[in-house]
Design a protein around this motif. Sequence first.
Motif, short mmCIF file in Angstrom:
data_model
loop_
_atom_site.label_atom_id
_atom_site.label_comp_id
_atom_site.label_asym_id
_atom_site.label_seq_id
_atom_site.Cartn_x
_atom_site.Cartn_y
_atom_site.Cartn_z
N CYS A 1 0.83 -1.20 0.00
CA CYS A 1 0.00 0.00 0.00
C CYS A 1 0.87 1.25 0.00
O CYS A 1 0.83 2.04 -0.93
CB CYS A 1 -0.92 0.01 1.22
N CYS B 1 -4.12 -3.47 2.96
CA CYS B 1 -5.43 -3.65 2.35
C CYS B 1 -6.11 -4.94 2.79
O CYS B 1 -7.25 -5.22 2.40
CB CYS B 1 -5.32 -3.61 0.82
N SER C 1 -9.23 -1.86 -0.43
CA SER C 1 -8.74 -0.49 -0.29
C SER C 1 -7.70 -0.43 0.80
O SER C 1 -7.74 -1.20 1.77
CB SER C 1 -9.89 0.47 0.04
#
Length: 273
Positions: free
Chosen positions: A89, A152, A174
């Motif tokens: 991420c 995520c 996300s």
Amino acid sequence: MSGFLLLTTVSVLGTNIILAQARLDSLKTVDDYMNICLDGEHQKSVPGPELGLVKELCSPWAERSCCSAATARGVHMDRRWLNFDWDHCKTLSPRCREYFLMDLCFYECSPNVGPWLVEDVRKIRNERFRDVPICKSDCENWWEACHDDYTCLDNWATGFDWSSGINTCPQGSSCRPFHQVYSNSSDFCQTLMGGSFRVADNEQDCFYLWFDPTYGNPNEAVARKKASEILNVTYKMVSHSSNHDSGNGAANTSGLTGMVLSAYFFHVLTLRL
């Protein structure tokens, strides 16, 4: 995948499962449990001294290690060890990265996980450890270090997209801060690696990810006690681990690891200049 290749793959996996279970079933004494390493791609078959680990973050295991010095160097130098990207991420913060390095050293090098080994046939290993009792203090320090970093997925053992050969966030997921993914430190430590660890409140019956090897290995006594319970035999305390009864050997990882890493990276920079 062709029928022949599928049958061959199934046959190989089946053989590995049988061999893994037979290996674990052969453990009949406490010493058997204490002299076995996780059956993985980079682990040795039995623990032994690795003096080359002294200058690495994996240094706690130098006297008795399941990993080689070359593996320890790989853990430190390869930012995608085993093709796993911690920065899937965002780039991990330095303190958070320290704890993941300690976790990797523990995974590759610890000689004390015998009583918690279970079969887990994958490309990189035939076994894993499950429910190793991690000390609550270690867990809380790890959680504090990574609290504001991003991921995520809650369970890094499953769910990633590996189609590129490196773990990436699955479609539809996300990136969120760790403190939004996990409810607390225990949830973090027990979920992150798919149940590899369980948080233990009792500081005398738990494992440290990192410790000062000057005082010996505090995890050894915990492993011997667990092996004795599995075999239903009388537990015999190991004298050289007794220094840890007062907590002298447990590392204050919030400060000590920083000093160790600083010394390590200075050493690496010196070699590279």
